[in-house]
Design a protein around this motif. Structure first.
Motif, PDB file in Angstrom:
ATOM      1  N   ALA A  67       0.848  -1.201   0.000  1.00  0.00           N
ATOM      2  CA  ALA A  67       0.000   0.000   0.000  1.00  0.00           C
ATOM      3  C   ALA A  67       0.874   1.238   0.000  1.00  0.00           C
ATOM      4  CB  ALA A  67      -0.926   0.004   1.213  1.00  0.00           C
ATOM      5  N   PHE A  68       0.432   2.287  -0.707  1.00  0.00           N
ATOM      6  CA  PHE A  68       1.106   3.582  -0.690  1.00  0.00           C
ATOM      7  C   PHE A  68       0.390   4.517   0.270  1.00  0.00           C
ATOM      8  CE2 PHE A  68       2.678   2.191  -4.873  1.00  0.00           C
ATOM      9  CZ  PHE A  68       4.013   2.558  -4.758  1.00  0.00           C
ATOM     10  N   ASP A  69       1.166   5.334   0.997  1.00  0.00           N
ATOM     11  CA  ASP A  69       0.552   6.348   1.843  1.00  0.00           C
ATOM     12  C   ASP A  69       0.546   7.683   1.108  1.00  0.00           C
ATOM     13  OD1 ASP A  69       3.102   7.471   2.065  1.00  0.00           O
ATOM     14  OD2 ASP A  69       3.480   6.644   4.061  1.00  0.00           O
ATOM     15  N   SER A  70       0.068   8.739   1.769  1.00  0.00           N
ATOM     16  CA  SER A  70      -0.088  10.042   1.113  1.00  0.00           C
ATOM     17  C   SER A  70       1.248  10.693   0.758  1.00  0.00           C
ATOM     18  CB  SER A  70      -0.893  10.986   2.019  1.00  0.00           C
ATOM     19  OG  SER A  70      -0.238  11.132   3.283  1.00  0.00           O
ATOM     20  N   GLN A  71       2.347  10.235   1.362  1.00  0.00           N
ATOM     21  CA  GLN A  71       3.676  10.751   1.049  1.00  0.00           C
ATOM     22  C   GLN A  71       4.370   9.938  -0.042  1.00  0.00           C
ATOM     23  OE1 GLN A  71       2.795  10.640   4.591  1.00  0.00           O
ATOM     24  NE2 GLN A  71       2.205  12.757   4.101  1.00  0.00           N
ATOM     25  N   GLY A  72       3.656   8.939  -0.569  1.00  0.00           N
ATOM     26  CA  GLY A  72       4.238   8.120  -1.615  1.00  0.00           C
ATOM     27  C   GLY A  72       5.126   7.005  -1.125  1.00  0.00           C
ATOM     28  N   GLN A  73       5.128   6.772   0.179  1.00  0.00           N
ATOM     29  CA  GLN A  73       5.923   5.681   0.727  1.00  0.00           C
ATOM     30  C   GLN A  73       5.186   4.353   0.531  1.00  0.00           C
ATOM     31  OE1 GLN A  73       8.403   6.961   4.504  1.00  0.00           O
ATOM     32  NE2 GLN A  73       6.291   7.595   4.776  1.00  0.00           N
ATOM     33  N   LEU A  74       5.932   3.328   0.197  1.00  0.00           N
ATOM     34  CA  LEU A  74       5.347   2.010  -0.007  1.00  0.00           C
ATOM     35  C   LEU A  74       5.450   1.203   1.275  1.00  0.00           C
ATOM     36  CD1 LEU A  74       4.130  -0.040  -2.045  1.00  0.00           C
ATOM     37  CD2 LEU A  74       6.474  -0.818  -2.470  1.00  0.00           C
ATOM     38  N   TRP A  75       4.304   0.766   1.770  1.00  0.00           N
ATOM     39  CA  TRP A  75       4.239  -0.079   2.958  1.00  0.00           C
ATOM     40  C   TRP A  75       4.155  -1.535   2.514  1.00  0.00           C
ATOM     41  CZ3 TRP A  75       3.748   1.815   8.170  1.00  0.00           C
ATOM     42  CH2 TRP A  75       3.769   3.211   8.264  1.00  0.00           C
ATOM     43  N   VAL A  76       4.919  -2.374   3.171  1.00  0.00           N
ATOM     44  CA  VAL A  76       5.007  -3.783   2.802  1.00  0.00           C
ATOM     45  C   VAL A  76       4.568  -4.640   3.982  1.00  0.00           C
ATOM     46  CG1 VAL A  76       6.516  -5.634   1.977  1.00  0.00           C
ATOM     47  CG2 VAL A  76       6.942  -3.262   1.266  1.00  0.00           C
ATOM     48  N   GLY A  77       3.454  -5.336   3.802  1.00  0.00           N
ATOM     49  CA  GLY A  77       2.965  -6.249   4.828  1.00  0.00           C
ATOM     50  C   GLY A  77       3.506  -7.649   4.577  1.00  0.00           C
ATOM     51  N   MET A  78       4.174  -8.217   5.586  1.00  0.00           N
ATOM     52  CA  MET A  78       4.804  -9.520   5.449  1.00  0.00           C
ATOM     53  C   MET A  78       4.217 -10.517   6.440  1.00  0.00           C
ATOM     54  SD  MET A  78       8.763  -8.254   5.122  1.00  0.00           S
ATOM     55  CE  MET A  78       8.688  -7.739   6.850  1.00  0.00           C
ATOM     56  N   THR A  79       4.596 -11.747   6.296  1.00  0.00           N
ATOM     57  CA  THR A  79       4.145 -12.775   7.242  1.00  0.00           C
ATOM     58  C   THR A  79       4.709 -12.565   8.643  1.00  0.00           C
ATOM     59  OG1 THR A  79       5.938 -14.147   6.333  1.00  0.00           O
ATOM     60  CG2 THR A  79       3.708 -14.607   5.560  1.00  0.00           C
ATOM     61  N   GLY A  80       5.774 -11.748   8.759  1.00  0.00           N
ATOM     62  CA  GLY A  80       6.361 -11.524  10.076  1.00  0.00           C
ATOM     63  C   GLY A  80       6.452 -10.075  10.474  1.00  0.00           C
ATOM     64  N   GLY A  81       5.677  -9.194   9.841  1.00  0.00           N
ATOM     65  CA  GLY A  81       5.715  -7.803  10.247  1.00  0.00           C
ATOM     66  C   GLY A  81       5.458  -6.825   9.121  1.00  0.00           C
ATOM     67  N   LEU A  82       5.792  -5.558   9.367  1.00  0.00           N
ATOM     68  CA  LEU A  82       5.507  -4.466   8.438  1.00  0.00           C
ATOM     69  C   LEU A  82       6.775  -3.679   8.186  1.00  0.00           C
ATOM     70  CD1 LEU A  82       3.133  -2.894   7.010  1.00  0.00           C
ATOM     71  CD2 LEU A  82       3.060  -1.472   9.084  1.00  0.00           C
ATOM     72  N   ARG A  83       7.001  -3.313   6.913  1.00  0.00           N
ATOM     73  CA  ARG A  83       8.150  -2.492   6.558  1.00  0.00           C
ATOM     74  C   ARG A  83       7.731  -1.368   5.624  1.00  0.00           C
ATOM     75  NH1 ARG A  83      12.987  -7.029   5.767  1.00  0.00           N
ATOM     76  NH2 ARG A  83      13.636  -6.999   7.924  1.00  0.00           N
ATOM     77  N   ILE A  84       8.535  -0.312   5.584  1.00  0.00           N
ATOM     78  CA  ILE A  84       8.296   0.828   4.699  1.00  0.00           C
ATOM     79  C   ILE A  84       9.446   0.909   3.695  1.00  0.00           C
ATOM     80  CG2 ILE A  84       7.928   3.296   4.533  1.00  0.00           C
ATOM     81  CD1 ILE A  84       7.015   3.291   7.395  1.00  0.00           C
TER      82      ILE A  84
END
Length: 227
Positions: free
Chosen positions: A210-227
């Motif tokens: 998913a992209f946020d309003s600042q254009g950063q890409l969020w990555v949902g994984m099986t073990g957590g979340l990364r940007i």
């Protein structure tokens, strides 16, 4: 402080399953839910169920629905456990799309759908990224260069449009950007230590983007979340 109000929908309200795989709103305002037991349309008051009937070709090809996407011709594309379907929203007609003959039935899962150039669609499937042409009904497998082939194996579980005819995908532990010309622009492994968290291989499988309003890409994984 705003208080959030929730209405709960379950089997008692007409849902065929409590397992909701995807939710999508079409331009006409209807909310569609892909469930573990059929496709649901909600108009704000009533729930209508569309189910798989093996002998009836004008029904969805499988009741487990993973992905939904509306194109500019008022067609709702439906990704199921057994291939791709298209629902003409003007006529309420469902059509099953024949899958490539070399794809075994267990390889026909469509996890994501996005718009590509020239009316084509990007498909995140259990065998990798594909391009589909609705006019010719042809599927084309996207492949990385041979030197990067090991990074692009297995199912693509996450897909999001770059708003320019290309896509970002999550395939295994790889996040990649493919442009509108089907050229690989960027790719990164979620196993890389410099990304901040030390995770085991089983925890780095990409499941959502998913992209946020600042254009950063969020990555949902099986073990957590990364940007």
């Amino acid at each position: 402080m705003h208080r959030l109000r929730f209405d709960h929908f379950s089997i008692d309200q007409g849902l065929p399953s409590t397992g909701i795989m995807t939710v999508y709103q079409t331009r006409n305002g209807f909310v569609w839910m892909g469930t573990a037991n059929g496709l649901v349309r909600y108009d704000g008051r009533h729930i209508r169920l569309f189910s798989h009937m093996p002998a009836l070709e004008s029904t969805i090809s499988h009741d487990r629905i993973f992905s939904l996407f509306e194109d500019d011709q008022q067609r709702l594309w439906i990704g199921t456990r057994r291939g791709l379907n298209v629902f003409d929203l003007r006529s309420d007609v469902i059509q099953r799309i024949p899958m490539p003959v070399d794809m075994h039935s267990k390889q026909q899962m469509i996890y994501g759908i996005s718009q590509a150039e020239e009316g084509r669609l990007w498909l995140a499937t259990s065998t990798g990224l594909m391009l589909f042409d609705p006019n010719s009904k042809k599927f084309i497998r996207w492949q990385a260069d041979a030197a990067l082939e090991t990074d692009f194996q297995g199912e693509v579980r996450a897909l999001i449009s770059d708003k320019a005819g290309g896509v970002w995908i999550g395939q295994g532990s790889t996040v990649a950007h493919i442009n509108h010309r089907a050229q690989l622009q960027h790719h990164v492994k979620t196993t890389q230590a410099q990304l901040g968290m030390a995770l085991q291989q089983s925890q780095t499988q990409v499941r959502s983007l998913a992209f946020d309003s600042q254009g950063q890409l969020w990555v949902g994984m099986t073990g957590g979340l990364r940007i």
